[in-house]
Motif scaffolding. Structure first.
Motif: not given
Length: 362
Positions: A45, A87, A91, A118
């Motif tokens: 990410f 992220p 996210k 991640t």
């Protein structure tokens, strides 16, 4: 250059562009090879500046996973995924679930796990939508933090290099410089301290260095990675970002061995030749840092840490074999490792892999 211009149709089996308007998901999944089994590789990410940059990265990473999984002796091909975005801000659980549905749509051709950006809790969310997510928490039947066995594998690679060069599979009395003491680096320090090595560390985060030195007061600290690489060392271990070894660093490198957990340590393929000309033994990163993928792949069979650790210990033998092959034919370890991986992939390609109805693959 358009993203499709980057796709090597002869080298990658499948490249999937994933978009979900409701969640803002923009992702790319690349399946490089399923010759040895379902493609396995993490999800990165990252805020790529362009889609071209994302595609280029996922193609390189997925190819590297094919080689890594082959050398690790896994019944898996290579794949990788990237999610485009920051992220820290993009996210959401909804986005991760949307991504999980795309993974599920590939019907087991691609098995995902954690990567940069991640983490284990993210894989728990992805797994709500797909059977093909590993790196989950132990509470969800997963292996948890894969840095445990990544660090063990790098340590085994170092031991093999020591055996190859100095005739003893130990770093006792050797000076090891570790650039990056995050998850993998700090665990690597623990192994090396127990083995009796003299250790110098550095990290862009001073708190990470302080945490290591609080645990191991005898560990020294260097100002930064460049200073560390130019210090008198037996082993230089890059464990942070890729590209740590470029022409300038190699020209001044004083270590005899390079062995670390970072991916893509060489700034370009020619660096392997530069290291060889300087008499530096390079243990290819995709060979020695395979402990993490060994750990998450074991989830597909009902995770057993003892079994996964045993397979990771075998990185010692694989590294010895690669170094011996390179010495025997006058090639670099990078070339020898590539050749061995390609032989294994070719040998496993006679029978095409067919997805099963459950993730209990072998």
């Amino acid at each position: 250059m358009a993203p499709t211009d980057l796709v090597d149709l002869a080298g990658h089996e499948q490249v999937v562009f994933c978009s979900d308007t409701d969640t803002g998901l923009h992702a790319v999944i690349a399946v490089h090879s399923t010759a040895l089994g379902p493609a396995l590789g993490g999800t990165r990410f990252h805020p790529y500046p362009t889609l071209d940059a994302a595609v280029g990265d996922v193609l390189r990473l997925s190819r590297a996973m094919s080689y890594k999984n082959a050398l690790a002796g896994l019944a898996h091909g290579g794949g990788k995924a990237v999610i485009v975005g920051d992220p820290h801000t993009a996210k959401t659980p909804q986005l991760l679930r949307a991504y999980g549905r795309f993974v599920e749509s590939l019907a087991g051709r691609y098995v995902t796990a954690c990567d940069v950006g991640t983490y284990v809790p993210d894989m728990d969310v992805v797994a709500e939508e797909t059977r093909w997510a590993t790196g989950r928490s132990p509470e969800r039947g997963g292996a948890g933090d894969s840095s445990v066995l990544t660090a063990l594998g790098v340590f085994q690679g170092m031991r093999a290099a020591a055996q190859h060069l100095w005739g003893v599979p130990s770093l006792a009395g050797r000076r090891v410089g570790i650039a990056g003491v995050g998850k993998v680096g700090r665990r690597l320090v623990d192994h090396l301290v127990e083995d009796g090595a003299e250790i110098v560390v550095t990290d862009v985060d001073p708190a990470a260095v302080d945490a290591v030195r609080a645990r191991h007061p005898d560990v020294a600290a260097a100002e930064d990675a460049d200073v560390l690489a130019r210090s008198p060392l037996d082993v230089f271990s890059p464990n942070a970002l890729g590209g740590a070894l470029d022409d300038d660093v190699v020209a001044d490198l004083r270590a005899t061995v390079v062995c670390g957990g970072a991916n893509n340590q060489l700034a370009h393929p020619g660096v392997a030749d530069l290291l060889a000309r300087r008499g530096v033994v390079y243990t290819p990163d995709f060979l020695v840092n395979a402990g993490g993928v060994i750990q998450v792949s074991d989830e597909l069979h009902g995770f057993d840490m003892e079994r996964a650790a045993g397979r990771t210990q075998a990185i010692f033998d694989s590294t010895l074999a690669v170094l011996a092959a390179a010495e025997a034919d006058g090639s670099t370890p990078a070339v020898a490792a590539d050749r061995l991986a390609e032989e294994r992939m070719a040998g496993g390609g006679a029978t095409p892999w067919l997805p099963r109805s459950s993730p209990d693959v072998s």
